[in-house]
Enzyme design. Structure first.
Site, PDB file in Angstrom:
ATOM      1  N   HIS A  82      35.109  36.499  41.221  1.00  0.00           N
ATOM      2  CA  HIS A  82      35.874  36.230  40.138  1.00  0.00           C
ATOM      3  C   HIS A  82      35.389  35.260  39.198  1.00  0.00           C
ATOM      4  O   HIS A  82      35.296  35.220  37.955  1.00  0.00           O
ATOM      5  CB  HIS A  82      37.503  35.859  40.525  1.00  0.00           C
TER       6      HIS A  82
ATOM      7  N   GLU B 188      32.404  36.467  37.297  1.00  0.00           N
ATOM      8  CA  GLU B 188      32.867  37.491  36.348  1.00  0.00           C
ATOM      9  C   GLU B 188      33.138  36.647  35.076  1.00  0.00           C
ATOM     10  O   GLU B 188      32.939  36.855  34.125  1.00  0.00           O
ATOM     11  CB  GLU B 188      34.048  38.272  36.798  1.00  0.00           C
ATOM     12  N   HIS B 189      33.728  35.642  35.296  1.00  0.00           N
ATOM     13  CA  HIS B 189      34.143  34.842  34.050  1.00  0.00           C
ATOM     14  C   HIS B 189      33.012  33.976  33.419  1.00  0.00           C
ATOM     15  O   HIS B 189      32.677  34.121  32.345  1.00  0.00           O
ATOM     16  CB  HIS B 189      35.166  33.426  34.624  1.00  0.00           C
TER      17      HIS B 189
ATOM     18  N   GLU C 164      44.700  29.716  36.120  1.00  0.00           N
ATOM     19  CA  GLU C 164      45.009  31.020  36.596  1.00  0.00           C
ATOM     20  C   GLU C 164      45.794  30.939  37.851  1.00  0.00           C
ATOM     21  O   GLU C 164      46.868  31.546  38.259  1.00  0.00           O
ATOM     22  CB  GLU C 164      43.839  32.031  36.498  1.00  0.00           C
TER      23      GLU C 164
END
Length: 812
Positions: free
Chosen positions: A53, A56-57, A134
């Site tokens: 993740h 991806e960022h 998040e």
């Protein structure tokens, strides 16, 4: 109605190993790309949860060639498109949609960010804090935690039981071992053998293939890497378990060694499990007071494993044990299994999927193609479905009085009546309901309560209908909930047939909205009006169940209602209809569809009224509304309307929004790291055009969020001055191009026309809007920024915290 222009789908593997799917769909007005990487959170080394993740960022943070302010996200937003990414258990997806003329530029940026990520330590540290925000929000969100807890019954050794969200503690950026793992993961999986690129658009297959080949040039060549197979889902011989909570029962079924076609089989099974029609599982559960709602969905699928989740919402005072629900479920599954090859259900299912494809956007088509899903239940899918039912334990032995759902009436085309050109049942209250075939006079059309607009072409499959009622009283929440509940089954049938419709309340108004395939619309409208005016409707006295939304989404949902005037609420349906005044807009409809609407229009309750009332103005006021979100996170929306409804004011506001979008995101999210939900843009609410700024933060209070937004706006004039002339002209042209009829999706164009009608514009509004945008020079934009900062049109703040005091006043 024109015949369906079937899209052509082509699949191949390029010489460098990149798998591509190309969909030529000539009716599309936009293009989309979906890039799937066969690597996800379960492929990360155990020592570094969240690494997939995180990567991806990082890929969105810019490259040497395209810095962040010129990268994919800024580029897509600047051309009015949409872009996002998602990291799942075994895949990572990047996807965007753009007008055709901007599509190559988007693919160029996607290719560059995947091939040449910058990933410097400072960027990594900043983005890790965004991921941590998040994670904090996820850990505090009851719905997210409930979803995560569903895996508690699985084997402790299965990766679904592990932590994969990522936070500042699981992503130790300074450590060399972490940097080596990050680089290794990228090099292993971000190469052609692990990727599938799906393109969809109106271009020819040859053009799409050339774009795919150009995309692939920069991507590292590689072979398919085998992903590690997980352990068994269950640690015992059981293949199912359940979890019970307050008014909730979750049943989960785990599957092993399923055939390759099991995803389509599970989708087919869930569709029929979820139906609310008489004789089905949910209908019987409701009849016996066992459950109010049912939702079946696959939670996981990989390498022959799958997890099916069936969630039941229990009545408030349910007395029968949970095991009765499981027994009824298995009995229904036995009945379902008895139908062998499900021929009739497969035909209807294929028809509804075909309808959905007919109204799908380019992005929806590209994403579906990247998932390689079948358009129905194939023969291989039948074999997989039988294997699924066998593992569940469903046997052809049932006791209930079950029946298959009745066919969806809107999936079958109806022959129009011979006298469809006449509007039957029209009375003086409905004067002005004319089709264009009956009335070619624009001035009469503009004054008609139902305006049939010719702004959109009428030779396509799609159209839109808007009906608004202005009421003497505000509808009570309880009444609104019951009306929406009564429409639920009808709305689902319509959706399956390609028509999305909603019935919403704001202030003293009701709005019925339909978009999608125009062919079923007259019949859907007739059925909807019948339900809405049914005096025998069963209106329960219980309050509607609230749906848990993240705070910023709660504020977005509440904002339109705050922008309208309110009176006392009423739950007397007949009283509301008797005093209602209605008007409407229909666009994109062929003469045949317009004529077929005649009978439905004659049934519209209330009095036809073509006298528009302008949206309420808050000029020069600072109004503050506090909304209790019941969350520890803070959220704030700032809505800044134009001072007038003049199209020049709207054009200036649109260009301001266009110029602000990327810098606002860069300042508040990337530089200040206030939170992960940060956005700005132009919104039209009830005919009122305004700039909307939104932030959700785990730690920064609403008053401080507002201060940051005000600081950004105070610097707006200087930012406009610093834009070089070539960039200013290019940005203005890119914005105007978004309203070109050849690139504007029908549903979006219809919404613009409706908002234009509410603002008092004529039906040629869409033609004049891009011209007005091109007339805004730098001086006019600076003047607009000054009007914005002076709050000439007023400022409206909706926040999770109390009012800050002068100049703000609490909204009534």
């Amino acid at each position: 109605m024109p015949a369906l222009n079937h899209p052509r789908l082509h699949t191949e593997t390029l010489a460098n190993g990149l798998r591509v799917t190309l969909r030529h769909a000539p009716d599309l007005k936009r293009c989309a790309a979906a890039l799937r990487v066969a690597a996800g959170s379960h492929d990360v080394p155990l020592a570094w949860p969240g690494l997939a993740h995180f990567l991806e960022h990082l890929l969105f943070l810019g490259t040497e060639r395209f810095p962040a302010e010129q990268g994919l996200m800024a580029y897509v937003q600047g051309h009015g498109g949409q872009v996002n990414a998602r990291t799942s258990e075994r895949t990572t997806d990047f996807f965007f949609e753009l007008p055709p003329q901007a599509f190559r530029g988007g693919l160029e940026r996607l290719s560059d960010m995947l091939a040449h990520p910058r990933m410097n330590p400072d960027d990594q540290r900043r983005e890790r804090e965004v991921l941590h925000a998040e994670f904090v929000a996820w850990s505090r969100d009851a719905t997210a935690q409930q979803q995560f807890a569903l895996f508690d019954g699985l084997s402790a050794a299965h990766p679904l039981r592990a932590f994969h969200a990522g936070n500042r503690y699981s992503l130790p950026v300074p450590q060399p071992e972490f940097q080596q793992a990050l680089k290794g993961f990228y090099q292993q999986f971000y190469q052609t053998g692990q990727m599938t690129l799906s393109l969809a658009g109106p271009q020819s297959l040859d053009e799409l293939k050339a774009m795919a080949q150009a995309f692939a040039v920069a991507i590292t060549h590689g072979e398919k890497v085998p992903q590690t197979k997980p352990t068994l889902l269950m640690g015992s011989s059981d293949n199912s378990y359940q979890q019970a909570g307050e008014r909730r029962l979750d049943l989960l079924f785990a599957f092993e060694a399923l055939p390759d076609s099991s995803p389509e089989a599970l989708a087919f099974l869930c569709h029929w499990l979820n139906t609310e029609k008489p004789g089905g599982l949910l209908a019987q559960l409701r009849e016996h007071g066992l459950a109010e709602n049912l939702k079946a969905a696959p939670l996981y699928h990989y390498a022959g494993q799958a997890l099916l989740h069936i969630e039941f919402t229990r009545p408030a005072r349910a007395t029968q044990p949970d095991k009765i629900i499981r027994e009824r479920l298995l009995d229904w599954l036995g009945f379902f299994a008895s139908h062998q090859d499900w021929a009739e259900l497969r035909d209807e299912y294929a028809a509804l999927l075909q309808r959905q494809q007919q109204v799908s956007s380019a992005l929806q088509l590209a994403r579906r193609d990247s998932e390689q899903l079948e358009a129905g239940l194939s023969e291989q899918g039948v074999v997989a479905l039988k294997a699924i039912l066998k593992q569940i334990g469903a046997v052809d032995n049932f006791t209930g009085q079950w029946q298959l759902p009745t066919p969806n009436p809107f999936l079958r085309a109806e022959t129009p009546a011979s006298n469809a050109g006449l509007i039957r049942g029209q009375t003086s209250a409905h004067r002005g309901l004319r089709t264009f075939a009956q009335d070619r006079s624009r001035s009469r059309r503009e004054r008609s309560p139902m305006q049939f607009s010719q702004a959109l072409p009428d030779n396509t499959d799609e159209g839109a209908i808007y009906l608004r009622w202005r009421l003497e009283f505000a509808p009570h929440n309880r009444l609104q909930s019951n009306l929406e509940n009564n429409l639920r089954m009808l709305r689902e049938d319509a959706r399956q047939a390609g028509v999305d419709f909603s019935f919403s309340a704001s202030g003293n108004e009701w709005l019925l909205k339909m978009t999608g395939l125009q062919e079923p619309m007259p019949t859907v409208l007739e059925h909807a009006l019948k339900e809405l005016t049914n005096p025998d409707a069963d209106f329960s006295q219980k309050e509607p169940a609230s749906i848990a939304l993240m705070p910023i989404r709660q504020l977005l949902k509440a904002l339109p209602d705050l922008c309208l005037e309110h009176t006392v609420a009423s739950d007397d349906l007949q009283q509301l209809w008797s005093s209602a005044r209605w008007d409407g807009l229909a666009t994109g409809l062929s003469a045949q569809t317009q004529a077929a609407m005649g009978f439905a229009l004659s049934r519209i309750p209330g009095t036809a009224d073509s006298q528009l009332t302008p949206p309420p103005s808050i000029r020069s006021q600072h109004l503050w509304s506090t909304f209790a979100t019941e969350s520890s996170e803070h959220a704030l929306l700032l809505f800044c309307p134009t001072a007038t409804h003049d199209i020049a004011d709207e054009a200036a506001w649109r260009l301001l929004a266009h110029v602000c979008q990327t810098p606002f995101y860069q300042r508040l999210r990337v530089e200040l790291q206030l939170g992960y939900a940060v956005f700005s843009g132009l919104r039209q609410l009830n005919g009122q055009t305004g700039l909307l700024f939104g932030v959700q933060s785990p730690s920064v209070a609403p008053l401080d969020l507002l201060e940051h937004i005000e600081q950004f706006l105070s610097e707006l004039e200087g930012m406009i001055d610093r834009i070089d002339e070539a960039t200013f002209i290019a940005q203005r042209q890119a914005l105007a191009d978004q309203f070109d009829n050849t690139a504007l999706p029908n549903a979006q164009a219809a919404e613009l026309l409706w908002q234009g009608k509410l603002a008092g514009h004529l039906s040629d509004y869409l033609k004049h809007l891009p011209q007005a945008i091109l007339m805004i020079d730098r001086e006019a934009l600076l003047a607009a920024a000054q009007r914005l900062n002076r709050a000439d049109g007023g400022w409206r703040c909706l926040a999770s915290g109390p009012c800050s005091g002068t100049p703000w006043q609490v909204a009534k």
